[in-house]
Enzyme design. Structure first.
Site, short mmCIF file in Angstrom:
data_model
loop_
_atom_site.label_atom_id
_atom_site.label_comp_id
_atom_site.label_asym_id
_atom_site.label_seq_id
_atom_site.Cartn_x
_atom_site.Cartn_y
_atom_site.Cartn_z
N THR A 96 0.87 -1.18 0.00
CA THR A 96 0.00 0.00 0.00
C THR A 96 0.90 1.23 0.00
OG1 THR A 96 -1.70 -1.16 1.27
CG2 THR A 96 -1.80 1.25 1.25
N LYS A 171 -7.73 1.90 -2.98
CA LYS A 171 -7.35 1.51 -1.62
C LYS A 171 -7.37 2.73 -0.68
CE LYS A 171 -5.12 -0.83 1.67
NZ LYS A 171 -5.69 -1.92 2.40
N LYS A 242 -1.05 5.21 8.86
CA LYS A 242 -0.27 5.22 7.61
C LYS A 242 -1.19 5.49 6.42
CE LYS A 242 1.81 2.27 4.21
NZ LYS A 242 1.97 0.93 3.68
P1 NAD Z 1 5.48 -6.28 7.38
O1 NAD Z 1 6.29 -5.18 7.98
O2 NAD Z 1 4.98 -7.39 8.24
O3 NAD Z 1 6.31 -6.97 6.19
C1 NAD Z 1 7.15 -6.26 5.31
C2 NAD Z 1 8.30 -7.19 4.92
O4 NAD Z 1 9.11 -6.50 3.97
C3 NAD Z 1 9.19 -7.57 6.10
O5 NAD Z 1 9.36 -8.97 6.15
C4 NAD Z 1 10.51 -6.85 5.79
O6 NAD Z 1 11.66 -7.55 6.24
C5 NAD Z 1 10.46 -6.79 4.28
N1 NAD Z 1 11.30 -5.74 3.70
C6 NAD Z 1 11.37 -4.44 4.05
N2 NAD Z 1 12.24 -3.80 3.25
C7 NAD Z 1 12.73 -4.72 2.38
C8 NAD Z 1 13.68 -4.68 1.32
N3 NAD Z 1 14.30 -3.53 1.00
N4 NAD Z 1 13.94 -5.81 0.65
C9 NAD Z 1 13.30 -6.96 0.98
N5 NAD Z 1 12.42 -7.08 1.97
C10 NAD Z 1 12.13 -5.96 2.66
O7 NAD Z 1 4.26 -5.55 6.63
P2 NAD Z 1 2.85 -6.21 6.21
O8 NAD Z 1 1.89 -6.12 7.33
O9 NAD Z 1 3.13 -7.52 5.54
O10 NAD Z 1 2.37 -5.15 5.12
C11 NAD Z 1 2.91 -5.10 3.81
C12 NAD Z 1 2.12 -4.08 3.00
O11 NAD Z 1 0.74 -4.49 2.97
C13 NAD Z 1 2.13 -2.66 3.60
O12 NAD Z 1 2.23 -1.74 2.56
C14 NAD Z 1 0.79 -2.57 4.33
O13 NAD Z 1 0.31 -1.23 4.40
C15 NAD Z 1 -0.09 -3.42 3.42
N6 NAD Z 1 -1.26 -4.02 4.08
C16 NAD Z 1 -1.15 -4.58 5.33
C17 NAD Z 1 -2.28 -5.13 5.92
C18 NAD Z 1 -2.20 -5.77 7.29
O14 NAD Z 1 -3.26 -6.04 7.88
N7 NAD Z 1 -0.99 -6.05 7.81
C19 NAD Z 1 -3.51 -5.12 5.25
C20 NAD Z 1 -3.58 -4.57 3.96
C21 NAD Z 1 -2.45 -4.02 3.39
#
Ligand code: NAD
Length: 291
Positions: A96, A171, A242
């Site tokens: 997102t 979104k 966010k």
């Molecule tokens: P998270 O922080 O759990 O996971 C992100 C992952 O990305 C981590 O494992 C991290 O190590 C990895 N990462 C970060 N920088 C990196 C890089 N440069 N190279 C490789 N890996 C890297 O986040 P999440 O909850 O999985 O959310 C991911 C996306 O989905 C976000 O944009 C969030 O807004 C969106 N989202 C989350 C939810 C929710 O309920 N968690 C729901 C809808 C959308």
């Protein structure tokens, strides 16, 4: 089909697991060794950088990263995807991020000869695990059709929203409304209870009347599931903050007023600063409660 996946966090981890279950050949990268090992245990191949993933023999690359800065680094960095990927490989970013950044990265990909889709999701970690996410997809129609079988392994509703960036627009608009509606329900429920009504009875009335919405029905701040478990789990206040930040920045760039969105952002910011960032966002009702 051979797929590359970057970002195996709370969302990306279970999404990658569903691609493996569906039989796709998956190569993965994450900065977290633990996250990579979990995917490898389920049958994925590990690579050591986005560049190595880009040079691997994959047809599609999916990213699921925290925010726009990470997406730009992974796609546009010197050791990133675009500097190393073969033209023609389909790129799908499910993070997102703001629509303007999504359009910038998409334009850079297109200039390199790579079709790109922005495909943010809703449905949370539960939907990611169950493979029932909604994908809001921006990009060319032909690329959307190419991505559909891949997205169908992770989601139930897969909607083409228009050109590049429009998935993020959908979104942002939805979550702007969600943040505002949650505060509205918290305010109305608090008033009703303060004036002497039972919260369950009031929720029942609202949910069969014109005030009904997802925030009153599914995630009610006083009677919903997160409330019943002390607001743990669910959709965190900081994640809502966010998304309201993305809405407010997108609105600033478009010169579109978002008056209630701005107020909602300030309320969630205040609540987060009080140490509540990890609580489900329905806990915002505490701002209306005494003591
Ligand atoms: P998270 O922080 O759990 O996971 C992100 C992952 O990305 C981590 O494992 C991290 O190590 C990895 N990462 C970060 N920088 C990196 C890089 N440069 N190279 C490789 N890996 C890297 O986040 P999440 O909850 O999985 O959310 C991911 C996306 O989905 C976000 O944009 C969030 O807004 C969106 N989202 C989350 C939810 C929710 O309920 N968690 C729901 C809808 C959308």
């Amino acid at each position: 089909m051979r797929i590359g996946f970057i970002g195996l966090g709370n969302m990306g981890g279970p999404m990658a697991a569903n691609l493996l279950k569906a039989g796709f050949d998956l190569s993965v990268f994450d900065l977290s060794h633990t996250a990579v090992q979990a995917a490898v245990a389920q049958g994925a191949k590990a690579v050591s950088s986005p560049a190595e993933l880009a040079r691997a023999d994959v047809e599609v690359i999916i990213t699921m990263l925290p925010a726009a800065a990470h997406v730009k680094q992974v796609f546009l960095g010197d050791d990133g995807l675009l500097a190393n990927v073969q033209p023609g490989v389909l790129l799908i970013d499910s993070s997102t991020i703001d629509p303007h950044s999504a359009r910038d990265v998409s334009a850079a990909a297109k200039a390199h000869g790579n079709p790109m889709l922005d495909a943010p999701v809703s449905g949370g970690t539960g939907g990611a695990a169950a493979g029932t996410l909604t994908f809001m997809v921006g990009g060319e129609a032909a690329d959307f059709e190419r991505a559909r079988p891949v997205l169908a392994a992770m989601g139930k509703n897969i909607v083409h929203c228009g050109g590049a960036g429009n998935g993020q627009v959908a979104k942002v608009a939805n979550n702007l409304l969600l943040g505002i509606s949650m505060i509205g329900v918290a305010e109305a429920m608090s008033l009703g209870v303060k004036l002497g009504m039972d919260a369950e009875v009031l929720a029942g009335i609202i949910n069969t009347s014109s005030g009904r919405c997802w925030s009153s029905e599914v995630n009610n701040p006083l009677t919903g599931a997160p409330a019943a478990r002390g607001y743990s789990g669910g959709f965190g206040t900081d994640l809502m903050l966010k998304d309201l930040g993305l809405a407010s920045e997108a609105a600033r760039q478009a010169r579109q007023p978002v008056l209630l969105g701005a107020l909602a952002q300030q309320l969630f910011q205040t609540f987060s600063n009080q140490g509540n960032g990890q609580l489900d966002f329905s806990a915002i009702v505490k701002l209306y409660q005494e003591g």
